[in-house]
Design a protein around this motif. Structure first.
Motif, PDB file in Angstrom:
ATOM      1  N   UNK A 144      33.607  27.273  33.653  1.00  0.00           N
ATOM      2  CA  UNK A 144      33.164  27.903  32.420  1.00  0.00           C
ATOM      3  C   UNK A 144      34.311  28.673  31.804  1.00  0.00           C
ATOM      4  N   UNK A 145      34.207  28.978  30.517  1.00  0.00           N
ATOM      5  CA  UNK A 145      35.219  29.777  29.826  1.00  0.00           C
ATOM      6  C   UNK A 145      34.518  30.907  29.088  1.00  0.00           C
ATOM      7  N   UNK A 146      34.866  32.131  29.423  1.00  0.00           N
ATOM      8  CA  UNK A 146      34.339  33.309  28.752  1.00  0.00           C
ATOM      9  C   UNK A 146      35.430  34.373  28.732  1.00  0.00           C
ATOM     10  N   UNK A 147      35.206  35.447  28.007  1.00  0.00           N
ATOM     11  CA  UNK A 147      36.140  36.568  28.045  1.00  0.00           C
ATOM     12  C   UNK A 147      36.205  37.119  29.471  1.00  0.00           C
ATOM     13  N   UNK A 148      37.388  37.573  29.858  1.00  0.00           N
ATOM     14  CA  UNK A 148      37.593  37.993  31.232  1.00  0.00           C
ATOM     15  C   UNK A 148      36.591  39.013  31.725  1.00  0.00           C
ATOM     16  N   UNK A 149      36.152  39.913  30.856  1.00  0.00           N
ATOM     17  CA  UNK A 149      35.225  40.969  31.251  1.00  0.00           C
ATOM     18  C   UNK A 149      33.834  40.432  31.565  1.00  0.00           C
ATOM     19  N   UNK A 150      33.544  39.173  31.178  1.00  0.00           N
ATOM     20  CA  UNK A 150      32.222  38.600  31.397  1.00  0.00           C
ATOM     21  C   UNK A 150      32.148  37.723  32.636  1.00  0.00           C
ATOM     22  N   UNK A 151      33.251  37.524  33.317  1.00  0.00           N
ATOM     23  CA  UNK A 151      33.293  36.613  34.455  1.00  0.00           C
ATOM     24  C   UNK A 151      32.796  37.309  35.716  1.00  0.00           C
ATOM     25  N   UNK A 152      31.914  36.643  36.469  1.00  0.00           N
ATOM     26  CA  UNK A 152      31.410  37.199  37.717  1.00  0.00           C
ATOM     27  C   UNK A 152      32.548  37.392  38.714  1.00  0.00           C
ATOM     28  N   UNK A 153      32.420  38.434  39.523  1.00  0.00           N
ATOM     29  CA  UNK A 153      33.492  38.787  40.456  1.00  0.00           C
ATOM     30  C   UNK A 153      33.650  37.771  41.578  1.00  0.00           C
ATOM     31  N   UNK A 154      32.600  36.974  41.868  1.00  0.00           N
ATOM     32  CA  UNK A 154      32.706  36.031  42.976  1.00  0.00           C
ATOM     33  C   UNK A 154      33.303  34.695  42.555  1.00  0.00           C
ATOM     34  N   UNK A 155      33.790  34.611  41.324  1.00  0.00           N
ATOM     35  CA  UNK A 155      34.405  33.391  40.821  1.00  0.00           C
ATOM     36  C   UNK A 155      35.929  33.515  40.819  1.00  0.00           C
ATOM     37  N   UNK A 156      36.600  32.393  40.981  1.00  0.00           N
ATOM     38  CA  UNK A 156      38.038  32.361  40.727  1.00  0.00           C
ATOM     39  C   UNK A 156      38.238  32.353  39.222  1.00  0.00           C
TER      40      UNK A 156
ATOM     41  N   UNK B  40      40.377  35.058  27.153  1.00  0.00           N
ATOM     42  CA  UNK B  40      39.494  34.042  27.713  1.00  0.00           C
ATOM     43  C   UNK B  40      40.012  33.636  29.090  1.00  0.00           C
ATOM     44  N   UNK B  41      39.077  33.463  30.009  1.00  0.00           N
ATOM     45  CA  UNK B  41      39.395  33.009  31.358  1.00  0.00           C
ATOM     46  C   UNK B  41      38.574  31.770  31.697  1.00  0.00           C
ATOM     47  N   UNK B  42      39.195  30.865  32.407  1.00  0.00           N
ATOM     48  CA  UNK B  42      38.470  29.759  33.020  1.00  0.00           C
ATOM     49  C   UNK B  42      38.000  30.235  34.385  1.00  0.00           C
TER      50      UNK B  42
END
Length: 298
Positions: A144-156, A272-274
């Protein structure tokens, strides 16, 4: 588990995740009637109802949800391990599915992935543009691609760009008879162009920061859309103020077609982070996609 029942469980997983016999049948390459028979046979074998069917929808029962949560990840692991074997072939192959917001899909993903498709004819890329946060494991996305602040901590999480800003803009025609807002609270006196989110039908709250404090403003206005391009056009047409990624309005600001306000309240935000699950082994196709998208500072 008897061998002849393995495909029955795969059929159940497909229907449960798609919440549709039509889509699941197309995914599995079978007829709807055959798929319906398979599910009825599985339910009879287990002595439990796994799905609730109506004329308009399909949903899992409590037993169905428990079964899906228990066996679904194992079937996913098997599929990913099989896909990883493609690395033994000369050419990477397979499908990579990504969920991303519209802006990231248009400005980052497609420009970088189009060359991948041109160079590797056996790779397929599916980009689904949507704003709701997705459980990429449950919905069978590779990333998935979202802003970094929205990414779950258990994801790379892998950055795709430098940190960026948002901008509040309006047309000269809009400001002809209206004062410029000086603080986010002043937006309550303005017509603002809203972005409707798919989750619960809500609206995106405009986010501002100053002196380390965050302020969220739930604006009101006459124009509501689900895409950035439509919001931008509405702003150009003088319908109201829009809150948009800075790179989408820079040229228009330089030309004087838009006026920016509240710039001091809009500092840089995480890029944005993958993101993707840490436990999954990469297929060669996914690794190529990852390498193409990764942000490299110049």
């Amino acid at each position: 588990m008897r061998r002849k029942n393995i495909s029955d469980y795969q059929a159940f997983i497909a229907v449960a995740r798609e919440q549709s016999f039509t889509r699941a049948a197309a995914q599995l390459g079978v007829s709807q009637s055959a798929l319906s028979y398979t599910i009825r046979t599985l339910e009879a074998h287990l002595g439990l109802r796994l799905l609730t069917r109506t004329t308009r929808s399909v949903s899992v029962t409590e037993a169905g949800e428990r079964l899906l949560n228990r066996i679904g990840p194992h079937f996913d692991d098997i599929e990913y391990e099989i896909a990883s074997l493609s690395g033994m072939r000369e050419k990477p192959a397979g499908t990579v599915r990504i969920t991303a917001v519209e802006h990231a899909a248009e400005t980052l993903l497609w420009p970088r992935l189009a060359p991948v498709l041109q160079e590797y004819p056996d790779i397929n890329i599916e980009i689904i543009s949507e704003y709701g946060l997705k459980d990429i494991v449950a919905e069978r996305y590779d990333a998935g691609v979202r802003l970094g602040e929205q990414v779950d901590k258990d994801m790379i999480s892998v950055p795709l760009a430098a940190d960026s800003r948002f901008a509040v803009v309006g047309s000269p025609a809009y400001f002809a008879d209206k004062p410029l807002p000086l603080t986010p609270r002043d937006l309550n006196a303005h017509s603002c162009i809203r972005l409707r989110l798919p989750t619960h039908g809500g609206f995106y709250a405009w986010e501002f920061y100053q002196h380390g404090s965050e302020i969220k403003v739930r604006v009101n206005g006459r124009g509501t859309f689900s895409t950035i391009n439509m919001m931008l056009q509405a702003a150009l047409d003088g319908i109201g103020l829009a809150y948009l990624p800075e790179d989408t309005v820079e040229t228009l600001l330089e030309k004087g077609q838009l006026i920016r306000v509240l710039a001091d309240w809009c500092p840089s935000r995480p890029a944005y982070h993958l993101y993707y699950p840490s436990r999954r082994q990469h297929s060669p196709a996914f690794q190529l996609v990852l390498d193409a998208l990764r942000y490299r500072r110049r």
